[in-house]
Design an enzyme around this catalytic site. Structure first.
Site, PDB file in Angstrom:
ATOM      1  N   LEU A  20       8.264  -0.266 -29.710  1.00  0.00           N
ATOM      2  CA  LEU A  20       7.641  -1.581 -29.942  1.00  0.00           C
ATOM      3  C   LEU A  20       6.887  -2.067 -28.716  1.00  0.00           C
ATOM      4  O   LEU A  20       5.942  -2.839 -28.815  1.00  0.00           O
ATOM      5  CB  LEU A  20       8.731  -2.618 -30.271  1.00  0.00           C
ATOM      6  CG  LEU A  20       9.547  -2.395 -31.541  1.00  0.00           C
ATOM      7  CD1 LEU A  20      10.750  -3.312 -31.559  1.00  0.00           C
ATOM      8  CD2 LEU A  20       8.670  -2.641 -32.762  1.00  0.00           C
ATOM      9  N   GLY A  21       7.333  -1.655 -27.560  1.00  0.00           N
ATOM     10  CA  GLY A  21       6.691  -2.118 -26.332  1.00  0.00           C
ATOM     11  C   GLY A  21       7.331  -1.416 -25.159  1.00  0.00           C
ATOM     12  O   GLY A  21       8.256  -0.617 -25.320  1.00  0.00           O
ATOM     13  N   SER A  22       6.803  -1.710 -23.961  1.00  0.00           N
ATOM     14  CA  SER A  22       7.431  -1.114 -22.786  1.00  0.00           C
ATOM     15  C   SER A  22       7.287  -2.058 -21.612  1.00  0.00           C
ATOM     16  O   SER A  22       6.377  -2.888 -21.563  1.00  0.00           O
ATOM     17  CB  SER A  22       6.790   0.238 -22.465  1.00  0.00           C
ATOM     18  OG  SER A  22       5.424   0.059 -22.234  1.00  0.00           O
ATOM     19  N   GLY A  23       8.213  -1.929 -20.670  1.00  0.00           N
ATOM     20  CA  GLY A  23       8.164  -2.744 -19.453  1.00  0.00           C
ATOM     21  C   GLY A  23       8.136  -1.819 -18.260  1.00  0.00           C
ATOM     22  O   GLY A  23       7.895  -0.617 -18.417  1.00  0.00           O
ATOM     23  N   PHE A  25      10.576  -0.740 -16.395  1.00  0.00           N
ATOM     24  CA  PHE A  25      11.676   0.200 -16.198  1.00  0.00           C
ATOM     25  C   PHE A  25      12.240   0.794 -17.476  1.00  0.00           C
ATOM     26  O   PHE A  25      13.333   1.322 -17.479  1.00  0.00           O
ATOM     27  CB  PHE A  25      12.792  -0.469 -15.386  1.00  0.00           C
ATOM     28  CG  PHE A  25      12.323  -0.828 -14.015  1.00  0.00           C
ATOM     29  CD1 PHE A  25      12.202   0.145 -13.040  1.00  0.00           C
ATOM     30  CD2 PHE A  25      11.958  -2.129 -13.715  1.00  0.00           C
ATOM     31  CE1 PHE A  25      11.737  -0.175 -11.784  1.00  0.00           C
ATOM     32  CE2 PHE A  25      11.489  -2.461 -12.452  1.00  0.00           C
ATOM     33  CZ  PHE A  25      11.372  -1.472 -11.483  1.00  0.00           C
ATOM     34  N   LYS A  43      16.356  -2.098 -26.168  1.00  0.00           N
ATOM     35  CA  LYS A  43      15.629  -2.060 -24.891  1.00  0.00           C
ATOM     36  C   LYS A  43      16.406  -1.166 -23.928  1.00  0.00           C
ATOM     37  O   LYS A  43      17.518  -1.494 -23.533  1.00  0.00           O
ATOM     38  CB  LYS A  43      15.513  -3.483 -24.330  1.00  0.00           C
ATOM     39  CG  LYS A  43      14.929  -3.576 -22.931  1.00  0.00           C
ATOM     40  CD  LYS A  43      14.674  -5.015 -22.528  1.00  0.00           C
ATOM     41  CE  LYS A  43      14.364  -5.161 -21.053  1.00  0.00           C
ATOM     42  NZ  LYS A  43      13.962  -6.521 -20.698  1.00  0.00           N
ATOM     43  N   ASP A 140      10.145 -16.412 -15.145  1.00  0.00           N
ATOM     44  CA  ASP A 140       9.023 -15.524 -15.485  1.00  0.00           C
ATOM     45  C   ASP A 140       8.397 -15.944 -16.821  1.00  0.00           C
ATOM     46  O   ASP A 140       8.079 -15.085 -17.648  1.00  0.00           O
ATOM     47  CB  ASP A 140       9.503 -14.068 -15.526  1.00  0.00           C
ATOM     48  CG  ASP A 140       8.354 -13.071 -15.374  1.00  0.00           C
ATOM     49  OD1 ASP A 140       7.279 -13.466 -14.880  1.00  0.00           O
ATOM     50  OD2 ASP A 140       8.528 -11.905 -15.756  1.00  0.00           O
TER      51      ASP A 140
END
Ligand code: ATP
Length: 389
Positions: A20-23, A25, A43, A140
């Protein structure tokens, strides 16, 4: 629900599906709980196995995010459902958020009045006000972390995500950090001064706060508990301009510290005076002068007191043309950063492999504590504790 053995692994209990997404780490994937058929977001975060290693996050940092998520229960804050951990990785099973980012949803609209935009801000404020009442600051808040639970409904629900930088502010303990995203950061972060929930609302103290001032109880110092970033997000939402954005991060940070910004007529011609007043009361230099999240919720722009005020709102609108331009640029920058991050990761991974080979050759008989870069760490993950509701 029936108790599940603590030794269960993530793949025994959940089927991992598409990304679905990535950050920075790790990645976020859709997953399905085998026992209930319910969908969640998994996650996975790589954790450092050695101090000083550049791969992954400190385990303590992920554990802090987990502790914070476990404490928060609010309709506008993403929920943590389950948790798995191994020595190399942690997997957070999160409430699945289907509607994408709020900014992308708004950018698809032809027109949007302030009256139509305010319910979104109100939900952000409700989530922030709740977390501040738990003495938790997000640190954030930015468009990427404000999502919609579902978008194809008449009144979409906001979900605040990514508590990776969030902190529980303990009384008597000064918290300082140099983390954040330049254009949304508060001056106290740039100055490395004591932080409070007002950092989420924004503007800088010119002197370091005393211990007593730095982490006051919300009830005692309610003003010190709102984010500046809510002010920045509102400014961008109305005009498609970022109040402190410079050509470089250094320039942006200098603008943040000087605190200078203006409402350029070119971009704010359709904006109501009430909306500008709302922003002015957030983008204040002294954290103690900023409105708190609960004060924002009763500001006349969010909650009009008269028909006249309500009419002003419905006649004022978002600068959609410029907002769309801002959003397209923002997405482009995000994908650019992702590509650079990936190539840095590839380089790191190559270095690690090379180092491992050297270590293996030199220390064949010694026990090695190098990074795990291959294999299937997920299979080693064990459920930490059932935290399903
Ligand atoms: P960053 O590097 O920005 O700190 P991160 O590693 O902490 O990111 P998140 O921001 O939590 O990761 O998630 C990365 C992306 O994955 C998000 O931008 C979002 O697109 C997607 N995502 C995260 N959580 C969820 C969720 N619960 N449901 C659906 N998508 C999600």
């Amino acid at each position: 629900p029936a108790p599940i053995p603590l030794s269960s692994s993530v793949e025994e209990l959940y089927e991992l599906l598409e990304q679905l997404g990535s950050g920075h780490f790790g990645v976020v994937r859709r997953c399905q709980e085998r026992s209930t058929g319910a969908f969640y977001a998994a996650k996975s975060v790589k954790v450092r196995r050695r101090k000083g290693s550049r791969l992954g996050l400190d385990r303590q940092q992920v554990e802090r995010e987990v502790r914070i998520l476990r404490q928060l229960r609010h309709p506008n804050i993403m929920r943590l459902h389950d948790l798995f951990a191994s020595t190399a990785e942690m997997v957070l099973i999160l409430e699945l958020i289907h509607g994408g980012e709020l900014f992308d949803f708004i950018a698809e609209k032809e027109t949007l009045t302030e009256e139509e935009a305010v319910p979104f801000l109100k939900q952000i404020l409700l989530g922030v006000s709740y977390m501040h009442s738990c003495r938790i600051a997000h640190f954030d808040l930015k468009p990427e972390n404000i999502m919609l639970f579902q978008k194809d409904v008449p009144h979409p629900t906001i979900k605040i995500i990514d508590f990776g930088l969030a902190q529980k502010l303990e009384e008597g303990v000064t918290f300082k950090s140099l983390c954040g995203t330049p254009q949304y950061i508060a001056p106290e972060v740039v100055h490395y001064e004591a932080l409070s929930t007002a950092t989420d609302m924004w503007r800088v103290p010119l002197r370091p706060l005393s211990r007593a001032e730095a982490v006051p109880a919300v009830a005692q110092h309610p003003r010190v508990f709102l984010p500046r970033s809510v002010g920045v997000i509102t400014y961008i939402l109305l005009s498609g301009m970022s109040p402190f954005q410079g050509e470089t991060d250094a320039e942006t940070l200098a603008n943040v510290v000087s605190g200078n910004y203006e409402f350029e007529e070119k971009y704010f011609s359709q904006t109501s005076e009430m909306a500008k007043d709302f922003i002015r009361q957030l983008l204040l230099k002294e954290p103690g002068d900023r409105m708190t999240a609960s004060e924002c919720l009763v500001h006349s722009w969010i909650k009009p007191l008269s028909r006249k005020q309500a009419t002003h709102r419905s006649r004022s609108s978002i600068n959609m043309k410029n907002f769309r331009r801002f959003n397209a640029r923002r997405k482009w920058k995000l994908s650019f950063h992702m590509v650079s991050a990936c190539s840095r990761l590839c380089q790191l991974s190559r270095l690690c492999q090379q180092r491992r080979k050297e270590e293996e050759e030199n220390l064949r008989d010694c026990e090695s504590d190098q990074e795990e870069t291959s294999g299937s760490p997920v299979a080693l993950l064990h459920r930490q504790r059932s935290i399903s509701s």
